[in-house]
Design a protein around this motif. Structure first.
Motif, PDB file in Angstrom:
ATOM      1  N   GLN A 131       8.104 -61.412  -9.020  1.00 38.33           N
ATOM      2  CA  GLN A 131       7.556 -62.225  -7.941  1.00 38.33           C
ATOM      3  C   GLN A 131       6.031 -62.193  -7.964  1.00 38.33           C
ATOM      4  O   GLN A 131       5.375 -63.225  -7.812  1.00 38.33           O
ATOM      5  CB  GLN A 131       8.076 -61.734  -6.594  1.00 38.33           C
ATOM      6  CG  GLN A 131       7.500 -62.459  -5.411  1.00 38.33           C
ATOM      7  CD  GLN A 131       7.874 -63.925  -5.372  1.00 38.33           C
ATOM      8  OE1 GLN A 131       8.924 -64.306  -5.849  1.00 38.33           O
ATOM      9  NE2 GLN A 131       7.010 -64.731  -4.808  1.00 38.33           N
ATOM     10  N   THR A 158       4.647 -64.240 -11.021  1.00 38.21           N
ATOM     11  CA  THR A 158       4.842 -65.690 -11.061  1.00 38.21           C
ATOM     12  C   THR A 158       4.323 -66.411  -9.827  1.00 38.21           C
ATOM     13  O   THR A 158       4.385 -67.640  -9.772  1.00 38.21           O
ATOM     14  CB  THR A 158       6.342 -66.028 -11.217  1.00 38.21           C
ATOM     15  OG1 THR A 158       7.062 -65.475 -10.127  1.00 38.21           O
ATOM     16  CG2 THR A 158       6.872 -65.502 -12.533  1.00 38.21           C
ATOM     17  N   GLN A 185       6.366 -71.530  -3.696  1.00 36.24           N
ATOM     18  CA  GLN A 185       7.014 -70.462  -4.466  1.00 36.24           C
ATOM     19  C   GLN A 185       8.529 -70.473  -4.292  1.00 36.24           C
ATOM     20  O   GLN A 185       9.273 -70.228  -5.234  1.00 36.24           O
ATOM     21  CB  GLN A 185       6.481 -69.096  -4.037  1.00 36.24           C
ATOM     22  CG  GLN A 185       5.046 -68.833  -4.368  1.00 36.24           C
ATOM     23  CD  GLN A 185       4.585 -67.505  -3.825  1.00 36.24           C
ATOM     24  OE1 GLN A 185       5.399 -66.619  -3.546  1.00 36.24           O
ATOM     25  NE2 GLN A 185       3.286 -67.345  -3.655  1.00 36.24           N
ATOM     26  N   THR A 208      10.581 -72.823  -3.956  1.00 34.14           N
ATOM     27  CA  THR A 208      11.293 -73.879  -4.681  1.00 34.14           C
ATOM     28  C   THR A 208      11.387 -73.615  -6.175  1.00 34.14           C
ATOM     29  O   THR A 208      12.055 -74.369  -6.884  1.00 34.14           O
ATOM     30  CB  THR A 208      10.611 -75.234  -4.453  1.00 34.14           C
ATOM     31  OG1 THR A 208       9.256 -75.159  -4.918  1.00 34.14           O
ATOM     32  CG2 THR A 208      10.645 -75.601  -2.981  1.00 34.14           C
ATOM     33  N   SER A 209      10.764 -72.554  -6.666  1.00 33.86           N
ATOM     34  CA  SER A 209      10.791 -72.286  -8.107  1.00 33.86           C
ATOM     35  C   SER A 209      12.021 -71.462  -8.484  1.00 33.86           C
ATOM     36  O   SER A 209      12.585 -70.725  -7.675  1.00 33.86           O
ATOM     37  CB  SER A 209       9.520 -71.551  -8.535  1.00 33.86           C
ATOM     38  OG  SER A 209       9.512 -70.252  -8.020  1.00 33.86           O
ATOM     39  N   SER A 210      12.421 -71.591  -9.733  1.00 36.19           N
ATOM     40  CA  SER A 210      13.559 -70.808 -10.215  1.00 36.19           C
ATOM     41  C   SER A 210      13.195 -69.337 -10.380  1.00 36.19           C
ATOM     42  O   SER A 210      14.052 -68.463 -10.259  1.00 36.19           O
ATOM     43  CB  SER A 210      14.084 -71.384 -11.523  1.00 36.19           C
ATOM     44  OG  SER A 210      13.068 -71.350 -12.509  1.00 36.19           O
ATOM     45  N   ALA A 211      11.924 -69.052 -10.643  1.00 39.08           N
ATOM     46  CA  ALA A 211      11.491 -67.656 -10.770  1.00 39.08           C
ATOM     47  C   ALA A 211      11.668 -66.924  -9.442  1.00 39.08           C
ATOM     48  O   ALA A 211      12.015 -65.739  -9.418  1.00 39.08           O
ATOM     49  CB  ALA A 211      10.038 -67.584 -11.227  1.00 39.08           C
ATOM     50  N   ALA A 258      13.986 -67.584  -7.220  1.00 38.90           N
ATOM     51  CA  ALA A 258      15.428 -67.355  -7.059  1.00 38.90           C
ATOM     52  C   ALA A 258      15.872 -66.145  -7.875  1.00 38.90           C
ATOM     53  O   ALA A 258      16.669 -65.324  -7.417  1.00 38.90           O
ATOM     54  CB  ALA A 258      16.204 -68.590  -7.464  1.00 38.90           C
ATOM     55  N   VAL A 259      15.351 -66.027  -9.085  1.00 39.89           N
ATOM     56  CA  VAL A 259      15.718 -64.886  -9.937  1.00 39.89           C
ATOM     57  C   VAL A 259      15.182 -63.591  -9.336  1.00 39.89           C
ATOM     58  O   VAL A 259      15.895 -62.580  -9.264  1.00 39.89           O
ATOM     59  CB  VAL A 259      15.182 -65.099 -11.370  1.00 39.89           C
ATOM     60  CG1 VAL A 259      15.342 -63.843 -12.203  1.00 39.89           C
ATOM     61  CG2 VAL A 259      15.877 -66.269 -12.026  1.00 39.89           C
ATOM     62  N   SER A 260      13.937 -63.604  -8.882  1.00 38.57           N
ATOM     63  CA  SER A 260      13.367 -62.380  -8.307  1.00 38.57           C
ATOM     64  C   SER A 260      14.079 -62.001  -7.010  1.00 38.57           C
ATOM     65  O   SER A 260      14.296 -60.821  -6.750  1.00 38.57           O
ATOM     66  CB  SER A 260      11.867 -62.534  -8.081  1.00 38.57           C
ATOM     67  OG  SER A 260      11.605 -63.452  -7.054  1.00 38.57           O
TER      68      SER A 260
END
Length: 84
Positions: free
Chosen positions: A26, A29, A38, A40-43, A45-47
């Motif tokens: 987090q 990125t 932030q 809305t990003s896929s990063a 969601a992963v974090s």
């Protein structure tokens, strides 16, 4: 019982690593963007998934460490467990 404690310790370590990895991802990125961007990003969601998995693992690990000593810890131990 010793095996249960061993698995609990490993679960705590894995949970801590997942929390650190999710937080590090987090921080790496975010790039100074507003939070609304932030999210809305896929990063993100992963974090968030890594941090959730880490928190669940920490709860399971703490429970595994508390249960064998529950009778000796008494009420104070129960209150301390819920406060942690």
């Amino acid at each position: 019982m010793e095996r249960f404690l061993h698995v609990g310790r490993i679960t705590l370590i894995v949970g801590g690593l997942l929390l650190a990895l999710g937080s590090g991802l987090q921080a790496a990125t975010s790039g100074g963007d507003p939070f609304s961007v932030q999210v809305t990003s896929s990063a993100f969601a992963v974090s968030a998934a890594l941090r959730l998995a880490g928190a669940v693992a920490m709860i399971i690990g703490l429970t595994a460490l508390y249960l064998p000593a529950a009778d000796r810890a008494g009420r104070f131990g129960l209150v301390a467990y819920f406060l942690v």
